[in-house]
Design an enzyme around this catalytic site. Structure first.
Site, PDB file in Angstrom:
ATOM      1  N   GLY A 171      -1.573  -7.478  -0.909  1.00  0.00           N
ATOM      2  CA  GLY A 171      -0.901  -6.764  -1.994  1.00  0.00           C
ATOM      3  C   GLY A 171      -1.891  -5.887  -2.728  1.00  0.00           C
ATOM      4  O   GLY A 171      -2.905  -5.442  -2.167  1.00  0.00           O
ATOM      5  N   SER A 172      -1.627  -5.669  -3.994  1.00  0.00           N
ATOM      6  CA  SER A 172      -2.450  -4.732  -4.767  1.00  0.00           C
ATOM      7  C   SER A 172      -3.814  -5.328  -5.122  1.00  0.00           C
ATOM      8  O   SER A 172      -3.965  -6.551  -5.222  1.00  0.00           O
ATOM      9  CB  SER A 172      -1.717  -4.359  -6.049  1.00  0.00           C
ATOM     10  N   THR A 173      -4.779  -4.452  -5.335  1.00  0.00           N
ATOM     11  CA  THR A 173      -6.121  -4.892  -5.723  1.00  0.00           C
ATOM     12  C   THR A 173      -6.052  -5.602  -7.081  1.00  0.00           C
ATOM     13  O   THR A 173      -6.751  -6.594  -7.311  1.00  0.00           O
ATOM     14  CB  THR A 173      -7.071  -3.683  -5.755  1.00  0.00           C
ATOM     15  N   LYS A 222       5.186 -17.244   0.348  1.00  0.00           N
ATOM     16  CA  LYS A 222       6.004 -16.606  -0.691  1.00  0.00           C
ATOM     17  C   LYS A 222       6.094 -15.119  -0.378  1.00  0.00           C
ATOM     18  O   LYS A 222       5.131 -14.369  -0.558  1.00  0.00           O
ATOM     19  CB  LYS A 222       5.396 -16.782  -2.098  1.00  0.00           C
ATOM     20  N   GLU A 264      -4.540   4.915  -5.631  1.00  0.00           N
ATOM     21  CA  GLU A 264      -3.660   4.691  -4.481  1.00  0.00           C
ATOM     22  C   GLU A 264      -2.234   4.991  -4.937  1.00  0.00           C
ATOM     23  O   GLU A 264      -1.732   4.371  -5.871  1.00  0.00           O
ATOM     24  CB  GLU A 264      -3.757   3.229  -4.024  1.00  0.00           C
ATOM     25  N   GLY A 301      -4.866  -9.054  -6.439  1.00  0.00           N
ATOM     26  CA  GLY A 301      -5.929  -9.707  -5.670  1.00  0.00           C
ATOM     27  C   GLY A 301      -7.023 -10.228  -6.604  1.00  0.00           C
ATOM     28  O   GLY A 301      -7.515 -11.357  -6.460  1.00  0.00           O
TER      29      GLY A 301
HETATM   30  P1  NAD Z   1       1.738  -6.657  -5.456  1.00  0.00           P
HETATM   31  O1  NAD Z   1       0.309  -7.012  -5.580  1.00  0.00           O
HETATM   32  O2  NAD Z   1       2.457  -6.288  -6.686  1.00  0.00           O
HETATM   33  O3  NAD Z   1       2.577  -7.850  -4.819  1.00  0.00           O
HETATM   34  C1  NAD Z   1       2.227  -8.445  -3.590  1.00  0.00           C
HETATM   35  C2  NAD Z   1       2.732  -9.870  -3.571  1.00  0.00           C
HETATM   36  O4  NAD Z   1       2.069 -10.581  -4.611  1.00  0.00           O
HETATM   37  C3  NAD Z   1       4.230 -10.032  -3.828  1.00  0.00           C
HETATM   38  O5  NAD Z   1       4.723 -11.107  -3.056  1.00  0.00           O
HETATM   39  C4  NAD Z   1       4.284 -10.396  -5.304  1.00  0.00           C
HETATM   40  O6  NAD Z   1       5.422 -11.156  -5.663  1.00  0.00           O
HETATM   41  C5  NAD Z   1       3.031 -11.236  -5.441  1.00  0.00           C
HETATM   42  N1  NAD Z   1       2.481 -11.309  -6.806  1.00  0.00           N
HETATM   43  C6  NAD Z   1       2.740 -10.503  -7.866  1.00  0.00           C
HETATM   44  N2  NAD Z   1       2.059 -10.934  -8.950  1.00  0.00           N
HETATM   45  C7  NAD Z   1       1.347 -12.015  -8.556  1.00  0.00           C
HETATM   46  C8  NAD Z   1       0.430 -12.876  -9.205  1.00  0.00           C
HETATM   47  N3  NAD Z   1       0.112 -12.736 -10.492  1.00  0.00           N
HETATM   48  N4  NAD Z   1      -0.154 -13.858  -8.490  1.00  0.00           N
HETATM   49  C9  NAD Z   1       0.122 -14.018  -7.178  1.00  0.00           C
HETATM   50  N5  NAD Z   1       1.008 -13.255  -6.514  1.00  0.00           N
HETATM   51  C10 NAD Z   1       1.617 -12.253  -7.192  1.00  0.00           C
HETATM   52  O7  NAD Z   1       1.773  -5.527  -4.360  1.00  0.00           O
HETATM   53  P2  NAD Z   1       3.022  -4.790  -3.786  1.00  0.00           P
HETATM   54  O8  NAD Z   1       3.457  -3.825  -4.811  1.00  0.00           O
HETATM   55  O9  NAD Z   1       4.005  -5.760  -3.252  1.00  0.00           O
HETATM   56  O10 NAD Z   1       2.397  -4.058  -2.512  1.00  0.00           O
HETATM   57  C11 NAD Z   1       1.727  -2.872  -2.636  1.00  0.00           C
HETATM   58  C12 NAD Z   1       0.234  -3.085  -2.628  1.00  0.00           C
HETATM   59  O11 NAD Z   1      -0.118  -3.907  -1.536  1.00  0.00           O
HETATM   60  C13 NAD Z   1      -0.547  -1.807  -2.416  1.00  0.00           C
HETATM   61  O12 NAD Z   1      -1.662  -1.788  -3.262  1.00  0.00           O
HETATM   62  C14 NAD Z   1      -1.003  -1.878  -0.967  1.00  0.00           C
HETATM   63  O13 NAD Z   1      -2.133  -1.160  -0.637  1.00  0.00           O
HETATM   64  C15 NAD Z   1      -1.197  -3.333  -0.795  1.00  0.00           C
HETATM   65  N6  NAD Z   1      -1.071  -3.694   0.611  1.00  0.00           N
HETATM   66  C16 NAD Z   1      -2.210  -3.957   1.314  1.00  0.00           C
HETATM   67  C17 NAD Z   1      -2.129  -4.267   2.664  1.00  0.00           C
HETATM   68  C18 NAD Z   1      -3.369  -4.550   3.460  1.00  0.00           C
HETATM   69  O14 NAD Z   1      -3.244  -5.072   4.578  1.00  0.00           O
HETATM   70  N7  NAD Z   1      -4.541  -4.245   2.970  1.00  0.00           N
HETATM   71  C19 NAD Z   1      -0.890  -4.325   3.296  1.00  0.00           C
HETATM   72  C20 NAD Z   1       0.235  -4.047   2.546  1.00  0.00           C
HETATM   73  C21 NAD Z   1       0.142  -3.746   1.195  1.00  0.00           C
END
Ligand code: NAD
Length: 499
Positions: free
Chosen positions: A239-241, A186, A394, A244
């Site tokens: 994605g975001s902490t 996804k 962040e 996560g």
């Molecule tokens: P996000 O957590 O909002 O979204 C990431 C993904 O998760 C998207 O596909 C989103 O649709 C999905 N998502 C959203 N809500 C969800 C839920 N409740 N359950 C499961 N999936 C869900 O993050 P973002 O805004 O897309 O990306 C930015 C963040 O990602 C920043 O905090 C950044 O540091 C982190 N990031 C980390 C790495 C790494 O390798 N450590 C790489 C890229 C981005």
């Protein structure tokens, strides 16, 4: 498709994408329209999948896993498919980069480099496929023999973010496939196109149907349902902490699926007085501005030796002011637009907070207002104190906070003064100091006199609240496997119950 000079603009009308399950394209869902952050014009229309679509994708991945025509294939045959994928990616590089630019806003030159990195990931994973193995024990006594088999973990759910849509996909997918797993992906709702393009590329490379499936849609519906799904064996989430954490909860409350988490960072760069200050200043300006700072390993905290701080901050600010911001299709452009309206607002709010809490704005700190576009000038705050919001959160934008240190011990403490532990860097010409700092700073990736370098051979991942597990390299393939311990007795049994 070849992207010629004439078509280097947004398409006249948005391109429609379906979603991909069991080797078949599906259409006919409500569509989400994505507008290019650099052109403010509709470029793609992406299906809003339902949980029924997700269930169908997971069922297809399960059937493909159980069928065994990928999972049980010799490593050499899996390697061939991954190598063919690398070749096809090379042929379609311009097309992939074009759609990545339109949905994400990054410069075309950078997007092409990211496809090159993706190709390297597939080639590395192809090699790893042939090297993957278990182990044996002939040390358990004269008649007992031990074997540890390495088996693919099963159906993997893969959730990716919008900042490096294709590159992050490819830092995980080939390693997942190398392990023999099947997958449901996804992508982030605003940047789904290149993950969908990958479906045809993998099919053309000979990947059996059902091994790669893509469902598109919102994180709160599709992402959350993946985290809760009882038939997904492992979830790789980037994605975001905050999200996560919600995946951990969903796993705990469903089937205890294994989690790979790549999360946020607040990455320090320590610049010692004895370093080559011009090189270090260039690295700092690059580290915070690359991909408009929307980068998990972005250099967001400068920790600089007090004895050179005024001079160094001035050098960084002069370099930041020269960064070329603008049209992503212009080959001169170094950074493009902020990817989403929401993130644009978040970054500007942090800049306002920095000013309000008393940090000194040395450079940037403003929007670059052009018609219909979302650009922010690379920004440097000095005299930042550890309690300020910009020191702790962040920001995920081109905003750097500068701190000063008197002793190396103080620099290490400042570097570790965060809940994160994703990446860090030190600049010094003193090798002993470099090693001392390397061993003490808590980070999954560490650079000495360089920044953001490396390749798919080496694992990536975070310490502390930056994540769990590792992606890429051999460690990245092993992450998607589980071990089965087997004992074989070669002698007659000595009986426990007297006959
Ligand atoms: P996000 O957590 O909002 O979204 C990431 C993904 O998760 C998207 O596909 C989103 O649709 C999905 N998502 C959203 N809500 C969800 C839920 N409740 N359950 C499961 N999936 C869900 O993050 P973002 O805004 O897309 O990306 C930015 C963040 O990602 C920043 O905090 C950044 O540091 C982190 N990031 C980390 C790495 C790494 O390798 N450590 C790489 C890229 C981005």
């Amino acid at each position: 498709m070849t992207v010629t000079k004439e078509c280097l603009s947004a398409p006249v009308k948005p391109r429609d994408f379906g979603f991909f399950i069991d080797g078949v394209w599906h259409h006919g869902r409500e569509m989400y329209e994505r507008s290019s952050p650099s052109h403010n014009q509709s470029v793609t229309r992406i299906a809003c999948c339902t949980t029924q679509d997700l269930n169908a994708a997971v069922a297809a991945a399960r059937t493909a896993f159980d069928r065994g025509n990928w999972t049980q294939q010799p490593g050499a045959e899996r390697a061939e498919v991954l190598s063919r994928t690398a070749t096809l990616l090379r042929e379609r590089k311009d097309e992939i980069a074009y759609w990545e630019v339109l949905e994400n806003g990054k410069p075309l030159s950078q997007a092409k480099c990211e496809v090159d990195h993706a190709i390297a990931c597939f080639e590395t994973a192809a090699g790893a496929t042939r090297l993957l193995h278990g182990s044996t024990f002939n040390t358990l006594g004269p008649s007992l023999f031990g074997m540890v088999l390495r088996e693919p973990i099963g159906v993997v759910g893969l959730i990716t973010p919008w900042n490096f849509p294709f590159m992050i996909l490819c830092e995980r997918l080939p390693f997942i496939l190398a392990s023999g797993c099947t997958v449901v992906v996804k992508p982030a709702e605003v940047t789904s196109a290149t993950t969908l393009l990958m479906a045809d590329i993998l099919a053309d490379a000979g990947l059996p149907k059902g091994v790669y499936n893509v469902v598109t849609g919102s994180g709160s519906v599709i992402g959350q349902s993946m985290a809760e799904h009882p038939d997904i064996d492992m979830l790789s989430f980037t994605g975001s902490t905050k999200v996560g954490r919600s995946c951990i909860k969903a796993s705990a409350e469903s089937n205890l699926k294994k989690l790979g988490l790549e999360l946020g960072g607040k990455n320090p760069i320590i610049v010692c007085g004895d370093s080559n200050l011009d090189d270090a200043a260039d690295a700092v300006a690059f580290g915070v501005s690359f991909n408009t700072g929307q980068c998990c390993v972005s250099t967001s905290r400068l920790i600089v030796d007090q004895s050179v701080a005024d001079d160094f901050e001035q050098r960084v600010s002069e370099k930041m002011a020269k960064i070329r911001v603008g049209n992503p299709f212009d080959p001169e452009t170094q950074i493009g637009a902020i990817t989403t309206d929401a993130q644009y607002k978040v970054i500007l709010d942090y800049i306002d907070k920095g000013k309000a809490e008393g940090a000194v704005l040395l450079c940037g700190g403003h929007q670059i207002v052009r018609e219909r576009e979302r650009y922010i000038a690379p920004t440097l705050f000095t005299h930042v104190t550890p309690d300020m919001t910009i020191a702790r959160d962040e920001i995920f934008g081109p905003v750097l906070s500068s701190f000063r240190f008197k002793t190396v011990e103080e620099a290490i403490q400042l570097a570790n003064d965060t809940v994160y532990g994703l990446a860090a860097s030190v600049w010094t010409q003193d090798i002993s100091k470099a090693f001392r700092v390397t061993r003490r700073v808590k980070a999954g990736r560490f650079w000495v006199n360089t920044i953001m370098s490396g390749g798919p051979e080496t694992p990536i991942g975070g310490f502390r609240q930056s994540g769990w597990g590792r992606e890429a390299g051999l460690a990245g393939v092993e992450e998607y496997t589980q071990l089965k311990t087997v004992h074989i007795e070669t002698d007659k049994r000595s009986h426990w119950i007297a006959s």
